[in-house]
Design an enzyme around this catalytic site. Structure first.
Site, mmCIF file in Angstrom:
data_model
loop_
_atom_site.group_PDB
_atom_site.id
_atom_site.type_symbol
_atom_site.label_atom_id
_atom_site.label_comp_id
_atom_site.label_asym_id
_atom_site.label_seq_id
_atom_site.Cartn_x
_atom_site.Cartn_y
_atom_site.Cartn_z
ATOM 1 N N ASN A 9 0.841 -1.193 0.000
ATOM 2 C CA ASN A 9 0.000 0.000 0.000
ATOM 3 C C ASN A 9 0.884 1.254 0.000
ATOM 4 O O ASN A 9 1.555 1.559 0.988
ATOM 5 C CB ASN A 9 -0.893 -0.056 1.261
ATOM 6 C CG ASN A 9 -1.842 1.111 1.349
ATOM 7 O OD1 ASN A 9 -1.507 2.228 0.945
ATOM 8 N ND2 ASN A 9 -3.019 0.865 1.883
ATOM 9 N N ASP A 68 -1.088 -4.047 10.598
ATOM 10 C CA ASP A 68 -2.453 -4.359 10.213
ATOM 11 C C ASP A 68 -3.341 -3.403 10.982
ATOM 12 O O ASP A 68 -3.044 -3.051 12.128
ATOM 13 C CB ASP A 68 -2.802 -5.805 10.554
ATOM 14 C CG ASP A 68 -4.006 -6.267 9.750
ATOM 15 O OD1 ASP A 68 -3.958 -6.222 8.515
ATOM 16 O OD2 ASP A 68 -5.015 -6.659 10.369
HETATM 17 P P1 IMP Z 1 -4.603 -2.642 6.535
HETATM 18 O O1 IMP Z 1 -4.852 -4.031 7.004
HETATM 19 O O2 IMP Z 1 -3.633 -1.928 7.379
HETATM 20 O O3 IMP Z 1 -4.280 -2.587 5.078
HETATM 21 O O4 IMP Z 1 -5.948 -1.831 6.698
HETATM 22 C C1 IMP Z 1 -7.186 -2.407 6.348
HETATM 23 C C2 IMP Z 1 -8.127 -1.373 5.835
HETATM 24 O O5 IMP Z 1 -8.381 -0.420 6.878
HETATM 25 C C3 IMP Z 1 -7.635 -0.553 4.646
HETATM 26 O O6 IMP Z 1 -7.947 -1.180 3.444
HETATM 27 C C4 IMP Z 1 -8.413 0.741 4.809
HETATM 28 O O7 IMP Z 1 -9.678 0.619 4.267
HETATM 29 C C5 IMP Z 1 -8.531 0.856 6.311
HETATM 30 N N1 IMP Z 1 -7.479 1.729 6.849
HETATM 31 C C6 IMP Z 1 -6.250 1.399 7.323
HETATM 32 N N2 IMP Z 1 -5.588 2.478 7.741
HETATM 33 C C7 IMP Z 1 -6.411 3.533 7.520
HETATM 34 C C8 IMP Z 1 -6.268 4.942 7.736
HETATM 35 O O8 IMP Z 1 -5.250 5.471 8.210
HETATM 36 N N3 IMP Z 1 -7.322 5.679 7.387
HETATM 37 C C9 IMP Z 1 -8.464 5.165 6.853
HETATM 38 N N4 IMP Z 1 -8.635 3.886 6.613
HETATM 39 C C10 IMP Z 1 -7.614 3.062 6.951
#
Ligand code: IMP
Length: 191
Positions: A9, A68
């Protein structure tokens, strides 16, 4: 010190590089020629962070960390939580997820929510976990153009701007990922 951040990401990579402020050389998965899907099969945020970091460490034998994050909404019993990325279904967009949350909270007065990030760091095979939490609420409508994911509908407690309206440096100072990353940095400095 070189550290791989196990993420694909680019938003997160940019945020974390800004927070680490060039104190460490952060390599992306692309930089180590890792183009495969990283498994994320656990049912907790910490479990997924740990699984991702172990996958990279075991395969590439390089110090690394993975994070995560989940958005936990009180009135939805902690949903979307570990399913935050794919709340509206496999291959859904950020917009789909945002609309699903707004729909589910329609007419709901309790809009309390929190973001939780867990970072798993593996140095020479030894794991350390760091957690960051920010409390806030879900707005009635989307506000702001910056950020990603649920940022346009997340209003941090004590602020009148959503994460998508706040300048990036402001968000980094108070955000779940910012807080977890700060703990990571403090730990790295003790090594
Ligand atoms: P990840 O597992 O860290 O990729 O996060 C999972 C999901 O949470 C992402 O696909 C976003 O939709 C949401 N997310 C994670 N971090 C943020 C943030 O800082 N702001 C808003 N949405 C977030």
């Amino acid at each position: 010190m070189k550290l791989v951040f196990a993420t694909n990401n680019n938003h997160k990579l940019k945020e974390v590089k800004e927070i680490l402020d060039n104190q460490f050389e952060i390599l992306s998965l692309n930089d180590i020629n890792c183009f495969e899907e990283i498994p994320e099969t656990q049912n907790t945020i910490a479990g997924n962070a740990s699984e991702k970091a172990h996958f990279i460490f075991n395969k590439y034998k390089i110090n690394c960390f993975a994070d995560d994050t989940g958005l936990e909404i009180e009135a939805l019993n902690g949903e979307p939580g570990v399913y935050s990325a794919r709340y509206a279904g496999e291959n859904c967009s950020y917009e789909d997820n945002v609309q699903k949350v707004l729909q589910k909270l329609k007419d709901q007065t309790n809009r309390n929510a929190k973001f939780r990030t867990v970072i798993s760091l593996i140095i020479n095979g030894k794991e350390s976990l760091f957690e960051g939490i920010i409390n806030g609420s879900i707005t009635e409508n989307k506000r702001g153009k910056d950020g990603f994911g649920y940022d346009p509908i997340f209003l941090p407690d004590g602020y009148n701007k959503t994460f998508a309206e706040l300048p990036q440096e402001e968000k980094n100072k108070i955000s779940h990922r910012g807080l977890a990353t700060q703990k990571l940095i403090n730990f790295l400095k003790t090594l």
